[in-house]
Design a protein around this motif. Sequence first.
Motif, PDB file in Angstrom:
ATOM      1  N   CYS A 181       0.868  -1.181   0.000  1.00  0.00           N
ATOM      2  CA  CYS A 181       0.000   0.000   0.000  1.00  0.00           C
ATOM      3  C   CYS A 181       0.903   1.229   0.000  1.00  0.00           C
ATOM      4  O   CYS A 181       1.593   1.484   1.000  1.00  0.00           O
ATOM      5  CB  CYS A 181      -0.916  -0.005   1.215  1.00  0.00           C
ATOM      6  N   ALA A 182       0.887   1.948  -1.098  1.00  0.00           N
ATOM      7  CA  ALA A 182       1.677   3.168  -1.225  1.00  0.00           C
ATOM      8  C   ALA A 182       0.848   4.356  -0.790  1.00  0.00           C
ATOM      9  O   ALA A 182      -0.277   4.549  -1.269  1.00  0.00           O
ATOM     10  CB  ALA A 182       2.130   3.337  -2.669  1.00  0.00           C
ATOM     11  N   ALA A 183       1.402   5.152   0.117  1.00  0.00           N
ATOM     12  CA  ALA A 183       0.667   6.270   0.703  1.00  0.00           C
ATOM     13  C   ALA A 183       1.265   7.604   0.291  1.00  0.00           C
ATOM     14  O   ALA A 183       2.480   7.710   0.066  1.00  0.00           O
ATOM     15  CB  ALA A 183       0.673   6.154   2.228  1.00  0.00           C
ATOM     16  N   SER A 184       0.413   8.621   0.209  1.00  0.00           N
ATOM     17  CA  SER A 184       0.865   9.971  -0.077  1.00  0.00           C
ATOM     18  C   SER A 184      -0.145  10.960   0.497  1.00  0.00           C
ATOM     19  O   SER A 184      -1.278  10.600   0.820  1.00  0.00           O
ATOM     20  CB  SER A 184       1.035  10.184  -1.581  1.00  0.00           C
ATOM     21  N   GLY A 185       0.309  12.210   0.623  1.00  0.00           N
ATOM     22  CA  GLY A 185      -0.593  13.269   1.080  1.00  0.00           C
ATOM     23  C   GLY A 185      -0.592  13.519   2.576  1.00  0.00           C
ATOM     24  O   GLY A 185      -1.357  14.359   3.061  1.00  0.00           O
ATOM     25  N   PHE A 186       0.230  12.769   3.308  1.00  0.00           N
ATOM     26  CA  PHE A 186       0.347  12.981   4.749  1.00  0.00           C
ATOM     27  C   PHE A 186       1.725  12.466   5.170  1.00  0.00           C
ATOM     28  O   PHE A 186       2.406  11.789   4.395  1.00  0.00           O
ATOM     29  CB  PHE A 186      -0.766  12.261   5.512  1.00  0.00           C
ATOM     30  N   ILE A 187       2.117  12.816   6.399  1.00  0.00           N
ATOM     31  CA  ILE A 187       3.430  12.389   6.894  1.00  0.00           C
ATOM     32  C   ILE A 187       3.291  10.949   7.377  1.00  0.00           C
ATOM     33  O   ILE A 187       2.925  10.670   8.526  1.00  0.00           O
ATOM     34  CB  ILE A 187       3.931  13.323   7.993  1.00  0.00           C
ATOM     35  N   PHE A 188       3.610  10.044   6.486  1.00  0.00           N
ATOM     36  CA  PHE A 188       3.358   8.615   6.673  1.00  0.00           C
ATOM     37  C   PHE A 188       3.929   8.097   7.993  1.00  0.00           C
ATOM     38  O   PHE A 188       3.274   7.317   8.702  1.00  0.00           O
ATOM     39  CB  PHE A 188       3.959   7.858   5.492  1.00  0.00           C
ATOM     40  N   SER A 189       5.128   8.532   8.323  1.00  0.00           N
ATOM     41  CA  SER A 189       5.834   7.974   9.475  1.00  0.00           C
ATOM     42  C   SER A 189       5.188   8.316  10.808  1.00  0.00           C
ATOM     43  O   SER A 189       5.612   7.800  11.848  1.00  0.00           O
ATOM     44  CB  SER A 189       7.283   8.440   9.465  1.00  0.00           C
ATOM     45  N   ARG A 190       4.184   9.163  10.803  1.00  0.00           N
ATOM     46  CA  ARG A 190       3.556   9.584  12.055  1.00  0.00           C
ATOM     47  C   ARG A 190       2.265   8.831  12.371  1.00  0.00           C
ATOM     48  O   ARG A 190       1.675   9.061  13.437  1.00  0.00           O
ATOM     49  CB  ARG A 190       3.249  11.082  12.016  1.00  0.00           C
ATOM     50  N   TYR A 191       1.831   7.948  11.464  1.00  0.00           N
ATOM     51  CA  TYR A 191       0.491   7.388  11.598  1.00  0.00           C
ATOM     52  C   TYR A 191       0.459   5.863  11.641  1.00  0.00           C
ATOM     53  O   TYR A 191       1.220   5.185  10.944  1.00  0.00           O
ATOM     54  CB  TYR A 191      -0.401   7.862  10.453  1.00  0.00           C
ATOM     55  N   ILE A 192      -0.464   5.360  12.479  1.00  0.00           N
ATOM     56  CA  ILE A 192      -0.792   3.942  12.464  1.00  0.00           C
ATOM     57  C   ILE A 192      -1.405   3.604  11.113  1.00  0.00           C
ATOM     58  O   ILE A 192      -2.226   4.357  10.585  1.00  0.00           O
ATOM     59  CB  ILE A 192      -1.785   3.610  13.589  1.00  0.00           C
ATOM     60  N   MET A 193      -0.985   2.478  10.559  1.00  0.00           N
ATOM     61  CA  MET A 193      -1.548   1.979   9.304  1.00  0.00           C
ATOM     62  C   MET A 193      -2.206   0.617   9.560  1.00  0.00           C
ATOM     63  O   MET A 193      -1.740  -0.174  10.388  1.00  0.00           O
ATOM     64  CB  MET A 193      -0.467   1.834   8.249  1.00  0.00           C
ATOM     65  N   SER A 194      -3.282   0.372   8.812  1.00  0.00           N
ATOM     66  CA  SER A 194      -4.038  -0.858   9.012  1.00  0.00           C
ATOM     67  C   SER A 194      -4.386  -1.503   7.687  1.00  0.00           C
ATOM     68  O   SER A 194      -4.523  -0.817   6.669  1.00  0.00           O
ATOM     69  CB  SER A 194      -5.350  -0.563   9.757  1.00  0.00           C
ATOM     70  N   TRP A 195      -4.536  -2.813   7.739  1.00  0.00           N
ATOM     71  CA  TRP A 195      -5.089  -3.582   6.619  1.00  0.00           C
ATOM     72  C   TRP A 195      -6.433  -4.148   7.060  1.00  0.00           C
ATOM     73  O   TRP A 195      -6.556  -4.708   8.155  1.00  0.00           O
ATOM     74  CB  TRP A 195      -4.176  -4.723   6.225  1.00  0.00           C
ATOM     75  N   TYR A 196      -7.405  -4.023   6.194  1.00  0.00           N
ATOM     76  CA  TYR A 196      -8.731  -4.604   6.388  1.00  0.00           C
ATOM     77  C   TYR A 196      -9.041  -5.498   5.195  1.00  0.00           C
ATOM     78  O   TYR A 196      -8.387  -5.415   4.156  1.00  0.00           O
ATOM     79  CB  TYR A 196      -9.805  -3.506   6.473  1.00  0.00           C
ATOM     80  N   ARG A 197     -10.059  -6.313   5.344  1.00  0.00           N
ATOM     81  CA  ARG A 197     -10.529  -7.102   4.212  1.00  0.00           C
ATOM     82  C   ARG A 197     -12.047  -7.235   4.265  1.00  0.00           C
ATOM     83  O   ARG A 197     -12.655  -7.148   5.333  1.00  0.00           O
ATOM     84  CB  ARG A 197      -9.888  -8.489   4.178  1.00  0.00           C
ATOM     85  N   GLN A 198     -12.610  -7.444   3.091  1.00  0.00           N
ATOM     86  CA  GLN A 198     -14.047  -7.643   3.000  1.00  0.00           C
ATOM     87  C   GLN A 198     -14.321  -8.773   2.019  1.00  0.00           C
ATOM     88  O   GLN A 198     -14.012  -8.658   0.820  1.00  0.00           O
ATOM     89  CB  GLN A 198     -14.762  -6.371   2.553  1.00  0.00           C
ATOM     90  N   ALA A 199     -14.862  -9.848   2.558  1.00  0.00           N
ATOM     91  CA  ALA A 199     -15.237 -10.991   1.737  1.00  0.00           C
ATOM     92  C   ALA A 199     -16.652 -10.787   1.200  1.00  0.00           C
ATOM     93  O   ALA A 199     -17.440 -10.038   1.783  1.00  0.00           O
ATOM     94  CB  ALA A 199     -15.160 -12.269   2.560  1.00  0.00           C
ATOM     95  N   PRO A 200     -17.003 -11.468   0.113  1.00  0.00           N
ATOM     96  CA  PRO A 200     -18.346 -11.314  -0.450  1.00  0.00           C
ATOM     97  C   PRO A 200     -19.428 -11.612   0.583  1.00  0.00           C
ATOM     98  O   PRO A 200     -19.385 -12.648   1.258  1.00  0.00           O
ATOM     99  CB  PRO A 200     -18.365 -12.344  -1.580  1.00  0.00           C
ATOM    100  N   GLY A 201     -20.360 -10.684   0.736  1.00  0.00           N
ATOM    101  CA  GLY A 201     -21.467 -10.878   1.652  1.00  0.00           C
ATOM    102  C   GLY A 201     -21.150 -10.698   3.110  1.00  0.00           C
ATOM    103  O   GLY A 201     -21.992 -10.957   3.974  1.00  0.00           O
ATOM    104  N   LYS A 202     -19.934 -10.242   3.409  1.00  0.00           N
ATOM    105  CA  LYS A 202     -19.527 -10.066   4.799  1.00  0.00           C
ATOM    106  C   LYS A 202     -19.122  -8.631   5.060  1.00  0.00           C
ATOM    107  O   LYS A 202     -18.856  -7.859   4.142  1.00  0.00           O
ATOM    108  CB  LYS A 202     -18.381 -11.016   5.141  1.00  0.00           C
ATOM    109  N   GLU A 203     -19.057  -8.285   6.339  1.00  0.00           N
ATOM    110  CA  GLU A 203     -18.632  -6.942   6.727  1.00  0.00           C
ATOM    111  C   GLU A 203     -17.111  -6.826   6.614  1.00  0.00           C
ATOM    112  O   GLU A 203     -16.379  -7.815   6.714  1.00  0.00           O
ATOM    113  CB  GLU A 203     -19.073  -6.644   8.161  1.00  0.00           C
TER     114      GLU A 203
END
Length: 116
Positions: free
Chosen positions: A22-44
């Motif tokens: 995940c390539a990020a831009s537009g903010f100071i990346f090193s200052r922020y928690i980053m997360s991965w989420y996923r969404q399967a078909p029909g699920k939250e």
Amino acid sequence: QVQLVESGGGLVQPGGSLRLSCAASGFIFSRYIMSWYRQAPGKERELVAAITSAGGITNYADSVKGRFTISRDNAKNTVYLQMNSLKPEDTAVYYCKVRFNGVDYWGKGTLVTVSS
């Protein structure tokens, strides 16, 4: 403006591996928690993994512990998700997220399909 662009998804057989980026831009990346989420078909959408700003602390969903590893390269403004021993139930669209100034920003996602 904040932008998050995921890549690395695809079709993989059960037991295989993929590495998402995940390539990020537009903010100071090193200052922020980053997360991965996923969404399967029909699920939250669900939290998969998170990493603190310096990378010293990580957190994982029980379903992926021991198989997935989140990491980051602050020099490259990129967060990664290494996924090993993939299972069919890992099939989903994977998103990265950052909370910036109280607002959640999401990428468009990358599709991971685990199937024989």
